[in-house]
Design a protein around this motif. Sequence first.
Motif, PDB file in Angstrom:
ATOM      1  N   GLN A 191      22.629   4.188   2.081  1.00  0.00           N
ATOM      2  CA  GLN A 191      23.624   4.952   2.833  1.00  0.00           C
ATOM      3  C   GLN A 191      24.918   4.158   2.889  1.00  0.00           C
ATOM      4  O   GLN A 191      24.980   2.999   2.469  1.00  0.00           O
ATOM      5  CB  GLN A 191      23.126   5.272   4.239  1.00  0.00           C
ATOM      6  N   VAL A 192      25.959   4.777   3.433  1.00  0.00           N
ATOM      7  CA  VAL A 192      27.263   4.126   3.546  1.00  0.00           C
ATOM      8  C   VAL A 192      27.351   3.426   4.895  1.00  0.00           C
ATOM      9  O   VAL A 192      27.050   4.015   5.935  1.00  0.00           O
ATOM     10  CB  VAL A 192      28.410   5.145   3.403  1.00  0.00           C
ATOM     11  N   VAL A 193      27.752   2.171   4.869  1.00  0.00           N
ATOM     12  CA  VAL A 193      28.007   1.400   6.087  1.00  0.00           C
ATOM     13  C   VAL A 193      29.522   1.299   6.251  1.00  0.00           C
ATOM     14  O   VAL A 193      30.210   0.738   5.401  1.00  0.00           O
ATOM     15  CB  VAL A 193      27.387  -0.008   6.000  1.00  0.00           C
ATOM     16  N   ASP A 194      30.046   1.854   7.330  1.00  0.00           N
ATOM     17  CA  ASP A 194      31.496   1.879   7.592  1.00  0.00           C
ATOM     18  C   ASP A 194      31.801   0.920   8.736  1.00  0.00           C
ATOM     19  O   ASP A 194      31.629   1.256   9.905  1.00  0.00           O
ATOM     20  CB  ASP A 194      31.927   3.306   7.943  1.00  0.00           C
ATOM     21  N   ALA A 195      32.229  -0.302   8.403  1.00  0.00           N
ATOM     22  CA  ALA A 195      32.561  -1.309   9.422  1.00  0.00           C
ATOM     23  C   ALA A 195      34.080  -1.401   9.544  1.00  0.00           C
ATOM     24  O   ALA A 195      34.789  -1.434   8.541  1.00  0.00           O
ATOM     25  CB  ALA A 195      31.980  -2.662   9.034  1.00  0.00           C
ATOM     26  N   ALA A 196      34.557  -1.442  10.782  1.00  0.00           N
ATOM     27  CA  ALA A 196      35.996  -1.554  11.043  1.00  0.00           C
ATOM     28  C   ALA A 196      36.243  -2.750  11.954  1.00  0.00           C
ATOM     29  O   ALA A 196      35.526  -2.952  12.937  1.00  0.00           O
ATOM     30  CB  ALA A 196      36.529  -0.279  11.690  1.00  0.00           C
ATOM     31  N   MET A 197      37.248  -3.517  11.643  1.00  0.00           N
ATOM     32  CA  MET A 197      37.528  -4.716  12.429  1.00  0.00           C
ATOM     33  C   MET A 197      37.933  -4.389  13.857  1.00  0.00           C
ATOM     34  O   MET A 197      37.635  -5.138  14.780  1.00  0.00           O
ATOM     35  CB  MET A 197      38.592  -5.554  11.727  1.00  0.00           C
ATOM     36  N   VAL A 198      38.600  -3.267  14.070  1.00  0.00           N
ATOM     37  CA  VAL A 198      38.969  -2.902  15.436  1.00  0.00           C
ATOM     38  C   VAL A 198      37.721  -2.581  16.255  1.00  0.00           C
ATOM     39  O   VAL A 198      37.653  -2.905  17.446  1.00  0.00           O
ATOM     40  CB  VAL A 198      39.968  -1.720  15.445  1.00  0.00           C
ATOM     41  N   ASP A 199      36.689  -1.985  15.615  1.00  0.00           N
ATOM     42  CA  ASP A 199      35.429  -1.728  16.314  1.00  0.00           C
ATOM     43  C   ASP A 199      34.737  -3.043  16.665  1.00  0.00           C
ATOM     44  O   ASP A 199      34.249  -3.226  17.782  1.00  0.00           O
ATOM     45  CB  ASP A 199      34.481  -0.903  15.433  1.00  0.00           C
ATOM     46  N   GLY A 200      34.678  -3.947  15.675  1.00  0.00           N
ATOM     47  CA  GLY A 200      34.012  -5.217  15.913  1.00  0.00           C
ATOM     48  C   GLY A 200      34.701  -6.040  16.984  1.00  0.00           C
ATOM     49  O   GLY A 200      34.048  -6.679  17.814  1.00  0.00           O
ATOM     50  N   ALA A 201      36.040  -6.042  16.991  1.00  0.00           N
ATOM     51  CA  ALA A 201      36.771  -6.772  18.020  1.00  0.00           C
ATOM     52  C   ALA A 201      36.454  -6.215  19.408  1.00  0.00           C
ATOM     53  O   ALA A 201      36.237  -6.963  20.365  1.00  0.00           O
ATOM     54  CB  ALA A 201      38.271  -6.700  17.745  1.00  0.00           C
ATOM     55  N   ALA A 202      36.410  -4.893  19.528  1.00  0.00           N
ATOM     56  CA  ALA A 202      36.093  -4.277  20.816  1.00  0.00           C
ATOM     57  C   ALA A 202      34.684  -4.655  21.273  1.00  0.00           C
ATOM     58  O   ALA A 202      34.454  -4.915  22.463  1.00  0.00           O
ATOM     59  CB  ALA A 202      36.212  -2.752  20.704  1.00  0.00           C
ATOM     60  N   MET A 203      33.723  -4.707  20.344  1.00  0.00           N
ATOM     61  CA  MET A 203      32.350  -5.056  20.703  1.00  0.00           C
ATOM     62  C   MET A 203      32.241  -6.484  21.215  1.00  0.00           C
ATOM     63  O   MET A 203      31.418  -6.786  22.082  1.00  0.00           O
ATOM     64  CB  MET A 203      31.432  -4.872  19.496  1.00  0.00           C
ATOM     65  N   LEU A 204      33.073  -7.386  20.699  1.00  0.00           N
ATOM     66  CA  LEU A 204      33.003  -8.787  21.093  1.00  0.00           C
ATOM     67  C   LEU A 204      33.620  -9.047  22.463  1.00  0.00           C
ATOM     68  O   LEU A 204      33.487 -10.149  23.007  1.00  0.00           O
ATOM     69  CB  LEU A 204      33.708  -9.648  20.046  1.00  0.00           C
ATOM     70  N   ASP A 205      34.253  -8.053  23.032  1.00  0.00           N
ATOM     71  CA  ASP A 205      34.957  -8.222  24.306  1.00  0.00           C
ATOM     72  C   ASP A 205      34.098  -7.828  25.500  1.00  0.00           C
ATOM     73  O   ASP A 205      34.581  -7.805  26.624  1.00  0.00           O
ATOM     74  CB  ASP A 205      36.238  -7.366  24.287  1.00  0.00           C
TER      75      ASP A 205
END
Length: 358
Positions: A186-200
């Motif tokens: 399947q397609v994995v769609d990772a976005a840096m803005v999503d990852g930054a929000a998760m780390l907060d």
Amino acid sequence: MGPLENLRVVELAAGAPTAYAAGLLADLGADVVRIDRPGGRHQAADPLGRGRRSVAADLKDENDLNTVRSLTDRADVFLEGLRPGMCERLGLGPDALTKSNPRLVYARLSGWGRTGPWAARPGHDISFLAMAGLLDGDRPAGGAPMPPAPPAPPSTYLSTFAGGGMLQVLGILAALHERDRSGRGQVVDAAMVDGAAMLDVMIRQWRGLPGMSTVTDAPFYTTYACQDGLHVAVGAIEPRFYATLLECLALDPAALPDRADEANWPALRELLAAAFAEHPRHHWTKVFDEHEACVVPVLDQAEAAAHPALRERDTFVEVAGAHQPAPAPRFSRTPAAVPAPAPAPGAHSAAEILDAWA
């Protein structure tokens, strides 16, 4: 070597976040083949290029594109971090590649994600951190300007590597796990803005607690200059660590302002700064080696590699004459090998890789 041995990965050379993701997979044993531009730069000690093979391909040449497609037909994972739409225009989009290889995990990484009004918008680390609310969280209470800061780890690591490359790897491993049940990629769609929000998440929680709303700028959670101009990092959040900190600095708690009141923080910071400035860093390093207060020296890269605690754990390894972080995490049955130096672009042929992947 490593738990991902025999995992076949094709990496379309792009920016640092995807290169970092490919490197993590290679560190853990995956067979990573990077598609490079012909005649690209080469640095054997490049930590973002280590541990994989390289095939040169001109993506404007149909024959070279067909070679890339042949590799992805036999791969488990395809990584790309180009601007949205570019792979589709090249005929390397997920619909095209998964049609001939339904088990392929197609992992994409971008700044803003592949959908939404900002999908094609440019951005950098500071952009993603700002939009995710992380930069505002570094500001002292009341919106006051940031004070002059001693050396500190660049917060851009959050969006590029932790919120970008690592998030892409997490998605890949999850998709591979699901593939064991379904038999389909399947397609994995990772976005840096999503990852930054998760780390907060933890900082967001702290903002709602009395005395903790700006803990990342607290005088007991910051860095201080020593007499010799070098720095120490203080993380004395818990009361027992804070009490030990004051004891080691020969400061009387009764004579200090209450740290629970953020209005006292500027004055408290000055007092702590004056205490640390009385001795060089090596003095404070020895003192806090013998007392638990979450106070450690701020090391440069060479000092970090030579530190006894990190040297004994082999936190760093030597690759092409340079110290680099060792593969992590560690595994009891399938340890990773020391990474090979970064290959020159085109150092390997597609034919030899296709033979090995037959």
